[in-house]
Design a protein around this motif. Structure first.
Motif, PDB file in Angstrom:
ATOM      1  N   VAL A 190       1.503 -10.699  -7.310  1.00 40.42           N
ATOM      2  CA  VAL A 190       1.725  -9.452  -8.040  1.00 40.42           C
ATOM      3  C   VAL A 190       0.368  -8.870  -8.400  1.00 40.42           C
ATOM      4  O   VAL A 190      -0.511  -9.569  -8.926  1.00 40.42           O
ATOM      5  N   GLN A 191       0.174  -7.595  -8.104  1.00 41.94           N
ATOM      6  CA  GLN A 191      -1.105  -6.954  -8.375  1.00 41.94           C
ATOM      7  C   GLN A 191      -0.894  -5.468  -8.598  1.00 41.94           C
ATOM      8  O   GLN A 191      -0.239  -4.800  -7.793  1.00 41.94           O
ATOM      9  N   ALA A 192      -1.433  -4.957  -9.695  1.00 43.27           N
ATOM     10  CA  ALA A 192      -1.355  -3.525  -9.962  1.00 43.27           C
ATOM     11  C   ALA A 192      -1.923  -2.739  -8.784  1.00 43.27           C
ATOM     12  O   ALA A 192      -2.967  -3.082  -8.231  1.00 43.27           O
ATOM     13  N   GLY A 193      -1.195  -1.677  -8.404  1.00 41.82           N
ATOM     14  CA  GLY A 193      -1.648  -0.851  -7.293  1.00 41.82           C
ATOM     15  C   GLY A 193      -1.154  -1.303  -5.940  1.00 41.82           C
ATOM     16  O   GLY A 193      -1.383  -0.621  -4.936  1.00 41.82           O
ATOM     17  N   HIS A 194      -0.461  -2.447  -5.891  1.00 42.35           N
ATOM     18  CA  HIS A 194       0.073  -2.965  -4.632  1.00 42.35           C
ATOM     19  C   HIS A 194       1.583  -3.173  -4.809  1.00 42.35           C
ATOM     20  O   HIS A 194       2.032  -4.257  -5.165  1.00 42.35           O
ATOM     21  N   PRO A 195       2.398  -2.150  -4.551  1.00 42.76           N
ATOM     22  CA  PRO A 195       3.831  -2.236  -4.840  1.00 42.76           C
ATOM     23  C   PRO A 195       4.568  -3.287  -4.028  1.00 42.76           C
ATOM     24  O   PRO A 195       5.625  -3.759  -4.451  1.00 42.76           O
ATOM     25  N   LEU A 196       4.045  -3.667  -2.869  1.00 44.89           N
ATOM     26  CA  LEU A 196       4.666  -4.740  -2.087  1.00 44.89           C
ATOM     27  C   LEU A 196       3.928  -6.064  -2.256  1.00 44.89           C
ATOM     28  O   LEU A 196       4.145  -7.004  -1.497  1.00 44.89           O
ATOM     29  N   GLY A 197       3.069  -6.128  -3.258  1.00 50.68           N
ATOM     30  CA  GLY A 197       2.321  -7.344  -3.518  1.00 50.68           C
ATOM     31  C   GLY A 197       1.006  -7.369  -2.764  1.00 50.68           C
ATOM     32  O   GLY A 197       0.812  -6.652  -1.782  1.00 50.68           O
ATOM     33  N   PHE A 198       0.090  -8.195  -3.243  1.00 44.80           N
ATOM     34  CA  PHE A 198      -1.201  -8.364  -2.585  1.00 44.80           C
ATOM     35  C   PHE A 198      -1.102  -9.575  -1.656  1.00 44.80           C
ATOM     36  O   PHE A 198      -0.861 -10.697  -2.100  1.00 44.80           O
ATOM     37  N   TRP A 199      -1.271  -9.357  -0.376  1.00 39.27           N
ATOM     38  CA  TRP A 199      -1.180 -10.412   0.628  1.00 39.27           C
ATOM     39  C   TRP A 199      -2.568 -11.002   0.810  1.00 39.27           C
ATOM     40  O   TRP A 199      -3.513 -10.293   1.192  1.00 39.27           O
ATOM     41  N   SER A 200      -2.705 -12.299   0.557  1.00 37.16           N
ATOM     42  CA  SER A 200      -4.027 -12.914   0.530  1.00 37.16           C
ATOM     43  C   SER A 200      -4.837 -12.758   1.816  1.00 37.16           C
ATOM     44  O   SER A 200      -6.068 -12.707   1.747  1.00 37.16           O
ATOM     45  N   PRO A 201      -4.230 -12.650   3.014  1.00 42.87           N
ATOM     46  CA  PRO A 201      -5.064 -12.446   4.203  1.00 42.87           C
ATOM     47  C   PRO A 201      -5.898 -11.170   4.158  1.00 42.87           C
ATOM     48  O   PRO A 201      -6.807 -10.991   4.976  1.00 42.87           O
ATOM     49  N   CYS A 202      -5.592 -10.299   3.200  1.00 42.29           N
ATOM     50  CA  CYS A 202      -6.425  -9.114   3.012  1.00 42.29           C
ATOM     51  C   CYS A 202      -7.882  -9.495   2.772  1.00 42.29           C
ATOM     52  O   CYS A 202      -8.794  -8.792   3.220  1.00 42.29           O
TER      53      CYS A 202
END
Length: 267
Positions: free
Chosen positions: A113-125
């Motif tokens: 869960v991360q503000a600004g990422h409505p589908l969640g923050f995917w760690s491979p980013c």
């Protein structure tokens, strides 16, 4: 403006605790417009980052958020304007990036869960940003070496494709919500289902998916994408309906497209 950004990167790299600076986003990919932001990844090490030096460099009136202030994944940074153009500093803990990269090589990833990422923050980013960015300042050569080492790992590709099963699970749940005319629940399930499939399509093509912005449009052009994939998803999301019957029809179309996509992703 490029010269100003490169000079800023050199100054940032001189801040105690900063390892190096990259240019990311559309500017790094060559897909920018005249109004596009300049996104600078400020890679730092652990607790050594000198926030006071960063604040002095940012100048008066600019808030610099320290590690953790913006959430668990987008660590912190600052929003500046230079000659009327937005320049974003995004903090990245280089040791954490390297740990995530090691996980990706083993086919492990997280969605947080991360503000600004409505589908969640995917760690491979994290490794994807390094792979897709341009190194602007790198006094020790660490970022350059890391960038050279990052390719798209086959175990990560397999894991993200395998995770596409959740799309079907979500859409089955959405069908139950449709019977209750629960538009919010159905919309969330459909959005997340296709967010997962967009990630899988990128992985299938061995292409890093860095965030939700523009990801659907890109996915529509990838080799495994069904015909008119992006348009069909946009249609589903644009007007899911308000009645039980309309929502059920939307879910049925979503299920058909999801099955088609998952079949195309199969070995």
């Amino acid at each position: 403006m490029r010269e100003i950004i490169e000079d800023m990167a050199e100054q940032l790299a001189g801040v105690p605790g900063v390892v190096g600076v990259t240019l990311g986003g559309s500017r790094a990919r060559g897909e920018h417009t005249a109004d596009s932001d300049w996104d600078l990844g400020v890679y730092y090490r652990g607790g050594a980052l000198d926030l006071d030096a960063l604040r002095a460099l940012a100048g008066p009136g600019v808030e610099v958020a320290g590690p953790g202030a913006w959430g668990p994944w987008v660590n912190g940074g600052a929003w500046l304007r230079v000659d009327g153009v937005a320049v974003d500093w995004i903090l990245r803990d280089v040791d954490r990036v390297e740990r995530v990269w090691a996980d990706c090589r083993e086919g492990r990833y997280e969605v947080g869960v991360q503000a600004g990422h409505p589908l969640g923050f995917w760690s491979p980013c994290y490794p994807g940003e390094v792979a897709c960015g341009q190194v602007l300042a790198d006094p020790t050569g660490e970022l350059t070496a890391l960038r050279a080492a990052i390719g798209y790992p086959e175990p990560l590709r397999e894991a993200l494709i395998a995770a596409s099963w959740e799309a079907g699970f979500l859409l089955d749940a959405a069908a139950k919500g449709a019977g209750r005319a629960d538009t919010l629940y159905v919309s969330l399930c459909v959005s997340r289902a296709f967010g997962i499939l967009v990630q899988a399509l990128h992985a299938h093509a061995r292409r890093w998916c860095l965030n939700e912005k523009g990801a659907l449009a890109t996915a529509g052009h990838l080799p495994a994408a069904p015909a008119d994939f992006a348009r069909r998803v946009r249609t589903l999301l644009a007007a899911p309906g308000g009645s039980a019957d309309d929502l059920a029809a939307t879910v049925a179309r979503a299920q058909a497209l999801a099955r088609e996509t998952i079949a195309a992703l199969a070995p």
